[in-house]
Design a protein around this motif. Structure first.
Motif, mmCIF file in Angstrom:
data_model
loop_
_atom_site.group_PDB
_atom_site.id
_atom_site.type_symbol
_atom_site.label_atom_id
_atom_site.label_comp_id
_atom_site.label_asym_id
_atom_site.label_seq_id
_atom_site.Cartn_x
_atom_site.Cartn_y
_atom_site.Cartn_z
ATOM 1 N N VAL A 27 7.893 -2.687 -5.727
ATOM 2 C CA VAL A 27 8.211 -4.090 -5.457
ATOM 3 C C VAL A 27 7.225 -5.040 -6.118
ATOM 4 O O VAL A 27 7.332 -6.255 -5.973
ATOM 5 N N GLY A 28 6.253 -4.491 -6.840
ATOM 6 C CA GLY A 28 5.324 -5.335 -7.589
ATOM 7 C C GLY A 28 4.151 -5.856 -6.788
ATOM 8 O O GLY A 28 3.559 -6.862 -7.148
ATOM 9 N N VAL A 29 3.806 -5.205 -5.700
ATOM 10 C CA VAL A 29 2.682 -5.613 -4.876
ATOM 11 C C VAL A 29 1.599 -4.548 -5.013
ATOM 12 O O VAL A 29 1.873 -3.361 -4.923
ATOM 13 N N SER A 30 0.394 -4.978 -5.248
ATOM 14 C CA SER A 30 -0.691 -3.995 -5.384
ATOM 15 C C SER A 30 -1.291 -3.661 -4.023
ATOM 16 O O SER A 30 -2.473 -3.836 -3.776
ATOM 17 N N ALA A 31 -0.410 -3.203 -3.128
ATOM 18 C CA ALA A 31 -0.842 -2.846 -1.774
ATOM 19 C C ALA A 31 0.095 -1.781 -1.229
ATOM 20 O O ALA A 31 1.157 -1.525 -1.784
ATOM 21 N N ASN A 32 -0.326 -1.192 -0.137
ATOM 22 C CA ASN A 32 0.489 -0.208 0.550
ATOM 23 C C ASN A 32 1.532 -0.957 1.372
ATOM 24 O O ASN A 32 1.197 -1.796 2.198
ATOM 25 N N VAL A 33 2.796 -0.640 1.153
ATOM 26 C CA VAL A 33 3.873 -1.317 1.867
ATOM 27 C C VAL A 33 4.528 -0.335 2.830
ATOM 28 O O VAL A 33 5.314 0.512 2.426
ATOM 29 N N GLY A 34 4.161 -0.410 4.075
ATOM 30 C CA GLY A 34 4.803 0.392 5.105
ATOM 31 C C GLY A 34 4.369 1.840 5.190
ATOM 32 O O GLY A 34 5.054 2.650 5.808
ATOM 33 N N GLY A 35 3.256 2.189 4.584
ATOM 34 C CA GLY A 35 2.820 3.583 4.571
ATOM 35 C C GLY A 35 2.551 4.143 5.948
ATOM 36 O O GLY A 35 2.904 5.286 6.248
ATOM 37 N N VAL A 36 1.940 3.358 6.810
ATOM 38 C CA VAL A 36 1.625 3.823 8.167
ATOM 39 C C VAL A 36 2.922 4.035 8.952
ATOM 40 O O VAL A 36 3.079 5.032 9.657
ATOM 41 N N GLY A 37 3.857 3.125 8.794
ATOM 42 C CA GLY A 37 5.156 3.266 9.468
ATOM 43 C C GLY A 37 5.932 4.467 8.963
ATOM 44 O O GLY A 37 6.558 5.187 9.746
ATOM 45 N N ILE A 38 5.896 4.691 7.659
ATOM 46 C CA ILE A 38 6.566 5.856 7.085
ATOM 47 C C ILE A 38 5.936 7.133 7.642
ATOM 48 O O ILE A 38 6.637 8.070 8.014
ATOM 49 N N GLY A 39 4.616 7.151 7.703
ATOM 50 C CA GLY A 39 3.922 8.309 8.260
ATOM 51 C C GLY A 39 4.304 8.554 9.708
ATOM 52 O O GLY A 39 4.501 9.703 10.128
ATOM 53 N N MET A 40 4.422 7.483 10.492
ATOM 54 C CA MET A 40 4.779 7.615 11.891
ATOM 55 C C MET A 40 6.204 8.162 12.030
ATOM 56 O O MET A 40 6.459 9.047 12.858
ATOM 57 N N LEU A 41 7.132 7.653 11.218
ATOM 58 C CA LEU A 41 8.503 8.163 11.271
ATOM 59 C C LEU A 41 8.568 9.631 10.866
ATOM 60 O O LEU A 41 9.283 10.428 11.482
ATOM 61 N N LEU A 42 7.817 9.998 9.836
ATOM 62 C CA LEU A 42 7.761 11.402 9.432
ATOM 63 C C LEU A 42 7.246 12.274 10.570
ATOM 64 O O LEU A 42 7.780 13.361 10.823
ATOM 65 N N LEU A 43 6.217 11.797 11.245
ATOM 66 C CA LEU A 43 5.643 12.557 12.353
ATOM 67 C C LEU A 43 6.657 12.736 13.479
ATOM 68 O O LEU A 43 6.836 13.839 13.996
ATOM 69 N N VAL A 44 7.352 11.670 13.834
ATOM 70 C CA VAL A 44 8.341 11.743 14.909
ATOM 71 C C VAL A 44 9.448 12.729 14.546
ATOM 72 O O VAL A 44 9.827 13.593 15.344
ATOM 73 N N LEU A 45 9.969 12.620 13.318
ATOM 74 C CA LEU A 45 11.058 13.497 12.904
ATOM 75 C C LEU A 45 10.615 14.948 12.789
ATOM 76 O O LEU A 45 11.323 15.866 13.203
ATOM 77 N N LEU A 46 9.431 15.164 12.237
ATOM 78 C CA LEU A 46 8.935 16.524 12.057
ATOM 79 C C LEU A 46 8.617 17.196 13.391
ATOM 80 O O LEU A 46 8.967 18.366 13.609
ATOM 81 N N VAL A 47 7.982 16.468 14.294
ATOM 82 C CA VAL A 47 7.664 17.025 15.615
ATOM 83 C C VAL A 47 8.951 17.353 16.368
ATOM 84 O O VAL A 47 9.062 18.411 17.004
ATOM 85 N N ASP A 48 9.947 16.476 16.281
ATOM 86 C CA ASP A 48 11.209 16.746 16.961
ATOM 87 C C ASP A 48 11.876 17.993 16.386
ATOM 88 O O ASP A 48 12.369 18.839 17.138
ATOM 89 N N LYS A 49 11.864 18.127 15.077
ATOM 90 C CA LYS A 49 12.474 19.302 14.442
ATOM 91 C C LYS A 49 11.731 20.580 14.836
ATOM 92 O O LYS A 49 12.360 21.588 15.179
#
Length: 133
Positions: A27-49
């Motif tokens: 998106v052209g921003v020199s920053a992390n965009v939503g990385g913590v949220g993505i990590g949290m969603l991955l954790l929720v989905l992986l733990v549930d699986k």
């Protein structure tokens, strides 16, 4: 013990931060965009699986439960470090990305609610049959 499950948490966090950096670059921003949220969603989905496949032992589940409980304060602390004023000065793209992330989060609530459902919606006969097996 709290230490169990931390490797799973850290892997999800690292993958989330990496994907957030990639998303920021797209998106052209020199920053992390939503990385913590993505990590949290991955954790929720992986733990549930893993829980459904019965691949997590009791100690790991307790450790992950502890880290899940303190995850939100950690996210709030990380968000407080970001320079919101500079992001808003960057133009309407920052507002658009924030709005998009909020809408996606709202859209994922029903999915996450389905994942967390237990046998409470089943009639008593079906619950008893499942327990008997």
């Amino acid at each position: 013990m709290v230490i169990y499950g931390v490797s799973l948490l850290s892997i999800c966090m690292l993958v989330g931060v990496f994907l957030g950096d990639l998303l920021g670059g797209l998106v052209g921003v020199s920053a992390n965009v939503g990385g913590v949220g993505i990590g949290m969603l991955l954790l929720v989905l992986l733990v549930d699986k893993l829980r459904k496949k019965n691949r997590l032992n009791e100690q790991s589940q307790e450790g992950l439960q502890f880290w899940s409980a303190i995850y939100i304060p950690v996210v709030v602390a990380m968000a407080a470090q970001q320079n919101v004023v500079a992001a808003l000065d960057g133009g309407p793209l920052a507002l658009l990305v924030g709005l998009f992330a909020t809408l996606v989060s709202f859209a994922l609530v029903p999915l996450l609610t389905k994942i967390g459902k237990d046998n409470n919606d089943l009639p008593e006969e079906e619950i008893l049959l499942k327990e008997a097996k």
